[in-house]
Design an enzyme around this catalytic site. Structure first.
Site, short mmCIF file in Angstrom:
data_model
loop_
_atom_site.label_atom_id
_atom_site.label_comp_id
_atom_site.label_asym_id
_atom_site.label_seq_id
_atom_site.Cartn_x
_atom_site.Cartn_y
_atom_site.Cartn_z
N LEU B 134 43.27 41.71 42.05
CA LEU B 134 41.95 41.17 42.37
C LEU B 134 42.05 39.71 42.76
CD1 LEU B 134 40.10 42.43 39.13
CD2 LEU B 134 40.71 43.76 41.15
N CYS B 135 41.16 39.26 43.67
CA CYS B 135 40.97 37.84 43.92
C CYS B 135 42.25 37.24 44.50
CB CYS B 135 40.54 37.20 42.59
SG CYS B 135 40.06 35.48 42.62
N ILE B 136 42.84 36.26 43.88
CA ILE B 136 44.06 35.61 44.38
C ILE B 136 45.32 36.35 43.93
CG2 ILE B 136 44.27 34.02 42.42
CD1 ILE B 136 45.06 33.20 46.12
N THR B 192 41.08 43.74 46.12
CA THR B 192 39.68 43.39 46.45
C THR B 192 39.50 41.88 46.32
OG1 THR B 192 37.35 43.95 45.99
CG2 THR B 192 38.77 43.66 44.08
#
Lengths: 219, 219
Positions: B134-136, B192
């Site tokens: 997720l994210c970074i 995501t």
């Protein structure tokens, strides 16, 4: 958009806000179309190592600074927040509610609440705005409303010792299962046991989501 | 019951795991019928004051101990976790994923990943078990799979600088909106953007819930 104050008490179940309860609250508020206004008292507090479960000797952290972790930096000192800018108020649980917002964890029914927390709760209740408390946070509300001799109903689930202390402070304690909440319609109070009873995160979430929905309905 | 490893990197968006992403992941796993196995590396890391946004000079905290706050104490040293006890693995984001699980936040495409994180990711991918980031966190996965010359697809949303660095490390970066995910079915990877793009918690939750559902479907 309704503005709902979220009173945090640090970041972690043993010395601050219960993180799951706080995040589930923020998500339920956002999905319910409300804006969360996060706040916490600007005080230092003892630290518990959450891996060992032991207090970290001599270490303190600032409750506002640590609460900012849950709020992604978007947080205010509770001393600067007045009830007239809010439509409702909610207290997630965690030991921080019973250690940093009051000293119920140490003193039980003889506890004292933080003065700015006391002030804001009184303002909200006097303005007939709804208030929700999760997990152990109803013990804090019991202290404040009990001192004001206001007849009211709250739940922390079914822990007899905690329920007895709340009765001594002036609450009518109503037993409640983890996926439900107790409503005091007269005072617009809603409370749910969350991790006082939850064995897993989805159980806590069920009661918190229902509690937030009820809170928003009363605005 | 499927067991899904959740790799944490501290407790707070600026120096650890993004708390909302981690909790939404834990809730989605529990609601999806999976058991979360929380873990983190046992290393010290720099501290960011989340109220001021500034690094706290000279202060360090242990990543495993701080991650235990999100896990309510139920967490293991990642060095002790093997892929054969897991059915899948997921990495929430937050700067901790790019500072404590690798040094992407400082070194970009020249970053190095923590050896135990590298080992576990390699074991999971070699065992053809699904992995989500997720994210970074996809930048961390890019480093590990890129070093292994494994052709793969990931997303961090649409940040051009980060996407370029991932391309240099060996990923095919696919743009993605906040409520969606990118699937690499060949390698069973799902990613995501979460708070790389989310402006509010419900946007992050939408993509994370879909990502966790997809991860569990691939088990």
């Amino acid at each position: 958009m309704a503005k709902v104050g979220v009173v945090l008490s640090g970041c972690g179940v043993y010395d601050g806000s219960e993180i799951h309860e706080a995040v589930i609250t923020l998500l339920a508020l956002d999905r319910g179309g409300a804006e969360a206004v996060c706040m916490a008292p600007n005080v230092d507090a003892a630290v518990v190592n959450h891996l060992s479960g032991e207090e970290s000797p001599g270490e303190t952290r600032n409750v506002l600074v640590e609460s900012a972790r849950i709020a992604r930096g978007n947080i205010r000192d509770i001393a600067d927040v007045k009830a007239d800018e809010l439509d409702a108020l909610i207290f997630p649980g965690g030991f921080g509610a019973a250690k940093n917002l009051c000293d119920f964890a140490v003193k039980g029914a003889d506890c004292v609440a933080h003065p700015e927390v006391t002030r804001l709760v009184r303002e909200i209740v006097a303005a007939r705005k709804p208030l929700a408390a999760l997990c152990i946070a109803p013990a804090l509300i019991s202290r404040i409303l009990g001192d004001d001799k206001l007849a009211h109903k709250l739940t922390i689930g079914n822990d007899q010792g905690t329920a007895d202390a709340m009765t001594r402070m002036g609450s009518e304690h109503v037993e409640c299962s983890v996926g439900n909440f107790v409503l005091d319609p007269t005072n617009k109070l809603v409370s749910t046991p969350a991790y006082m009873l939850a064995g897993r995160i989805r159980e806590a979430a069920e009661g918190i989501e229902k509690t937030v929905a009820e809170l928003l309905k009363m605005i």
